[in-house]
Design an enzyme around this catalytic site. Structure first.
Site, PDB file in Angstrom:
ATOM      1  N   GLY A  97       0.890  -1.153  -0.257  1.00  0.00           N
ATOM      2  CA  GLY A  97      -0.095  -0.153   0.088  1.00  0.00           C
ATOM      3  C   GLY A  97       0.936   1.221   0.119  1.00  0.00           C
ATOM      4  O   GLY A  97       2.005   1.213   0.382  1.00  0.00           O
ATOM      5  N   THR A  98       0.530   2.335  -0.689  1.00  0.00           N
ATOM      6  CA  THR A  98       1.238   3.564  -0.486  1.00  0.00           C
ATOM      7  C   THR A  98       0.971   4.777   0.042  1.00  0.00           C
ATOM      8  O   THR A  98       1.057   4.525   1.556  1.00  0.00           O
ATOM      9  CB  THR A  98       1.377   3.894  -2.140  1.00  0.00           C
ATOM     10  N   THR A  99       0.162   5.581  -0.384  1.00  0.00           N
ATOM     11  CA  THR A  99       0.230   6.740   0.357  1.00  0.00           C
ATOM     12  C   THR A  99      -1.146   7.174   1.447  1.00  0.00           C
ATOM     13  O   THR A  99      -2.225   7.130   1.001  1.00  0.00           O
ATOM     14  CB  THR A  99       0.092   8.144  -0.591  1.00  0.00           C
TER      15      THR A  99
END
Length: 279
Positions: free
Chosen positions: A51-53
């Site tokens: 998962g990123t931001t």
């Protein structure tokens, strides 16, 4: 000779009378292999969806926590509509960045930990106490993090004693820091933080704060390939949540899509987004 609980179908006495208000301690004592950090991984580099931001911002009366919807695996998009923001309990929420599978499992354990404490003690943990419990969980995952399976969340909630929204960030060792005003984590965090740094004000209302985090996620997606922007064709929009004295609330799809569409339409006129004053 005492009967084996497994053969009689009865639970061991320790399961019926837990000696700790911490479910994690109980699980570590009886089934440590069920904890994310208690599993043995194969040798070598383990690649998994990430998962990123995640972004957060406070406003008078609460706090907003939001995340994009993209998960990546190397240079590939692993999932376009992953959910990265979850309620921890009625007055707090967690946004996950890092190894997606482990992060979701950690959130579920964290939810259970808070529920277990409330049932055993007959009271809820303070927001500070919740932040500390999450720190302990992340620290327990350090072995996994050293093999590339790190989980680095943002935790936000309404502090009933201080009557305000608060944000806590973490590193892979479980180190905890309180963030003031706004925060971001994940691969696009440097761009999201830069966006919020120029647009954030302490007197934002709830509508402005939710717009702020969507603007920050858009800026992150503009410069970080691992962060997903609003996907109009597939109707995939950021998850935006608000926590106030009334509790946790996730914006409906209609609300989040409306925010994303308004931001995107303005970007057709100003691709780089809103301008902050020089002085």
């Amino acid at each position: 000779m005492e009967a084996n609980p497994r053969s009689t179908g009865r639970l061991p006495a320790a399961f019926l009378t837990p000696g700790s208000s911490s479910f994690l301690d109980f699980l570590a004592a009886h089934s440590p292999e069920m904890l994310p950090g208690g599993r043995k991984l194969p040798e070598g580099v383990v690649e998994a969806p990430h998962g990123t931001t995640i972004v957060a911002a406070t406003f008078p009366g609460g706090v907003v926590l939001a995340g994009d919807r993209r998960a990546t695996m190397g240079n590939m998009i692993a999932q376009r509509d992953i959910e990265k923001v979850f309620p921890a309990d009625e007055f707090s929420a967690v946004g996950i960045a890092g190894t997606a599978g482990l992060a979701v499992e950690m959130v579920k354990l964290f939810q259970l930990e808070l529920e277990h404490f409330e049932k055993v003690e007959g009271a809820t943990l303070s927001l500070e106490g919740k932040a500390n419990r999450l720190s302990t969980m992340i620290r327990g995952n350090l072995g996994m993090a050293m093999q590339g399976l790190a989980v680095v969340p943002l935790f936000a909630g309404w502090d009933e004693s201080k009557e305000k929204g608060r944000i806590f960030s973490y590193d892979v060792t479980g180190g905890r820091s309180e963030e003031h005003g706004f925060a971001a984590t994940g691969s696009g965090s440097i761009f999201a933080r830069g966006s919020m740094k120029k647009l954030y004000r302490a007197d934002l209302d709830e509508q402005q704060a939710t717009t702020l985090v969507v603007q920050a996620l858009y800026d992150a997606a503009d410069d970080d390939s691992a962060t997903g922007g609003p996907d109009m064709a597939r109707r995939i929009f950021p998850i935006v949540t608000v926590i106030t004295e009334e509790g946790f609330r996730r914006l409906s799809e209609e609300e989040s899509s409306g925010l994303a569409r308004s931001v995107t339409e303005r970007r057709l006129e100003q691709p780089d987004g809103p301008r902050a004053a020089l002085l």
